[in-house]
Write an enzyme that holds these catalytic residues in place. Structure first.
Site, mmCIF file in Angstrom:
data_model
loop_
_atom_site.group_PDB
_atom_site.id
_atom_site.type_symbol
_atom_site.label_atom_id
_atom_site.label_comp_id
_atom_site.label_asym_id
_atom_site.label_seq_id
_atom_site.Cartn_x
_atom_site.Cartn_y
_atom_site.Cartn_z
ATOM 1 N N SER A 197 0.850 -1.195 0.000
ATOM 2 C CA SER A 197 0.000 0.000 0.000
ATOM 3 C C SER A 197 0.886 1.246 0.000
ATOM 4 O O SER A 197 1.849 1.328 0.770
ATOM 5 C CB SER A 197 -0.865 -0.036 1.266
ATOM 6 O OG SER A 197 -1.576 1.169 1.387
ATOM 7 N N HIS A 199 0.229 4.439 0.911
ATOM 8 C CA HIS A 199 0.162 5.455 1.977
ATOM 9 C C HIS A 199 0.931 5.053 3.228
ATOM 10 O O HIS A 199 1.112 5.858 4.139
ATOM 11 C CB HIS A 199 -1.289 5.830 2.303
ATOM 12 C CG HIS A 199 -2.093 4.812 3.055
ATOM 13 N ND1 HIS A 199 -2.292 4.900 4.414
ATOM 14 C CD2 HIS A 199 -2.762 3.712 2.660
ATOM 15 C CE1 HIS A 199 -3.059 3.900 4.811
ATOM 16 N NE2 HIS A 199 -3.356 3.154 3.763
ATOM 17 N N CYS A 323 -12.151 0.363 17.216
ATOM 18 C CA CYS A 323 -13.226 1.032 17.950
ATOM 19 C C CYS A 323 -14.489 0.983 17.106
ATOM 20 O O CYS A 323 -14.536 1.567 16.038
ATOM 21 C CB CYS A 323 -12.798 2.481 18.170
ATOM 22 S SG CYS A 323 -13.571 3.217 19.565
HETATM 23 N N1 PLP Z 1 -2.695 -4.921 5.598
HETATM 24 C C1 PLP Z 1 -2.038 -4.393 6.639
HETATM 25 C C2 PLP Z 1 -1.035 -5.235 7.371
HETATM 26 C C3 PLP Z 1 -2.284 -3.078 7.038
HETATM 27 O O1 PLP Z 1 -1.627 -2.568 8.081
HETATM 28 C C4 PLP Z 1 -3.236 -2.326 6.311
HETATM 29 C C5 PLP Z 1 -3.582 -0.944 6.718
HETATM 30 O O2 PLP Z 1 -3.681 -0.634 7.890
HETATM 31 C C6 PLP Z 1 -3.885 -2.921 5.209
HETATM 32 C C7 PLP Z 1 -3.589 -4.217 4.890
HETATM 33 C C8 PLP Z 1 -4.870 -2.164 4.389
HETATM 34 O O3 PLP Z 1 -4.212 -1.275 3.512
HETATM 35 P P1 PLP Z 1 -4.990 -0.055 2.822
HETATM 36 O O4 PLP Z 1 -5.206 0.974 3.892
HETATM 37 O O5 PLP Z 1 -4.080 0.409 1.747
HETATM 38 O O6 PLP Z 1 -6.261 -0.606 2.287
#
Ligand code: PLP
Length: 380
Positions: A197, A199, A323
């Site tokens: 991802s 971000h 939450c």
């Molecule tokens: N997988 C993990 C381990 C994550 O920490 C996150 C986001 O918190 C995601 C998947 C989901 O990613 P996205 O926010 O890009 O959908």
């Protein structure tokens, strides 16, 4: 403000913001069209694909852009399962909800799922995986994250993938937290499918990638146009993807230095928290824990109270718990690791970034000292 929630999202890097603005202005052509401005967009898209593939030691033809980690995880599981038609999946019990809920959905579609237990530090046991694969002769896919988002545990993916392959199963890893911190090599690590991802590395939200090992037949989640060679329909978000590649370039250029800096801050924060009688959750800081993760629990003290007090002092951290409708659910990760509901309800996660400072760590520790003293005095 002191920002200690980098695992939730990172502030966008300046280079990523610049790339986003520039590409939005100059590369607005639809990458599927054939005139000049579209060809320029397509060329920027392919250049981003090549550079992002490089950080995974992957062939660029294996990189497919998606809307982020959640979509990549969904596609990996759903498309692998649907491609097989029926069968069994194995996921670890400390996966992100994007994997766990998708596995749950697949159970409603007739697939069977094993949720592998973890030890008190959050490690999946290769022996447990081997045993489960022997019991189920129809395992389609094994999914174990490269590093956990709540406690920073780095899983032995290379060993796990080779066990999965011996039993004819595909291996997926959610590398959303690991990308940019660990050295990931899809060939060396035997990874068939991998989620990233943007971000989480200072890129834009709503962009990510799914690596699909060339030769593997994995279908689309989104159907429509033939973008991304038919594996992900929808006009490519070229400016966001170009910005993602810019963020990755800076992240990887500074990776060693950032990891070293965060490890120093991590050690300092852990030491301070231990002196406040915190229960450390996850592995000991070192090679098997992400450099930026500090997670602890104060048994008997609800994390939402601590977080609200920290927030009042301009400190952003998070609980390892979700939450929902005002109630704090105990962290499924801490529960899977320890079975202790009190620990799971008191869990706090501080995730560092390279811009954090030692002074900030000291400010957080002194704020926590006051909050904890108040909470124990009032019996909360
Ligand atoms: N997988 C993990 C381990 C994550 O920490 C996150 C986001 O918190 C995601 C998947 C989901 O990613 P996205 O926010 O890009 O959908």
């Amino acid at each position: 403000m002191i920002y200690l929630d980098h695992a939730a999202t990172e502030p966008m890097k300046e280079c990523a913001l610049d790339a986003l603005m520039q590409a939005s202005r100059e590369l607005y052509g639809n990458a599927s069209a054939s005139y000049g401005i579209a060809r320029a967009a397509k060329s920027a898209l392919e250049s981003a694909r090549r550079s992002l593939a490089g950080y995974l030691h992957a062939d660029p033809s294996g990189v497919f852009f998606t809307s982020g980690g959640t979509e990549s995880d969904n596609q990996a599981l759903v498309a692998a399962a649907e491609g097989a038609g029926k069968g069994h999946l194995i996921v670890s019990s400390i996966e992100h909800e994007a994997v766990l809920r998708t596995a749950g959905y697949l159970e409603t579609r007739g697939f069977t799922v094993t949720y592998l237990p973890v030890d008190p530090s959050g490690f999946v046991s290769p022996e447990d995986l081997e045993r489960d694969l022997q019991e189920h002769r129809d395992t389609v896919l094994v999914s174990v994250m490269a590093a956990n988002n709540e406690v920073g545990t780095i899983e032995p993916v290379q060993e796990l993938s080779s066990i999965a392959h011996r039993h004819g199963a595909l291996f997926h890893t959610d590398a959303v937290q690991a990308f940019g911190k660990l050295d990931l090599d899809v060939s060396r690590d035997g990874i068939d499918l991998l989620s990233v991802s943007a971000h989480k590395i200072g890129g834009p939200k709503g962009t990510g990638l799914l690596y699909i090992r060339p030769g593997i037949s994995i279908g689309a989640l989104l159907r429509g146009g033939m973008q991304e060679r038919g594996r992900r329909a929808g006009t490519e978000a070229v400016p966001a993807i170009v910005s993602f590649a810019a963020a990755a370039k800076e992240t990887f250029r500074e990776r060693e230095e950032s990891n070293a800096k965060m490890r120093t801050l991590q050690r300092h924060l852990f030491e301070g928290l231990k002196s406040l009688h915190a229960h450390v959750t996850g592995p000991a800081p070192g090679e098997k824990r992400l450099s930026n993760n500090v997670s602890v629990s104060f048994p008997g003290i609800f994390s939402d109270l601590v977080l609200a007090s920290l927030d009042l002092q301009g400190i952003a951290a998070s609980a390892g718990s979700a939450c929902t409708t005002g109630a704090v659910n105990p962290s499924h990760v801490i529960l899977a690791m320890t079975g202790d509901e009190e620990l799971a309800r008191g869990s706090l996660r501080f995730t560092l970034g390279p811009e954090n400072t030692m002074e900030e760590m000291d400010t957080v520790l002194s704020a926590l000292k006051t909050i904890l003293c108040r909470a124990t005095c009032t019996g909360k």
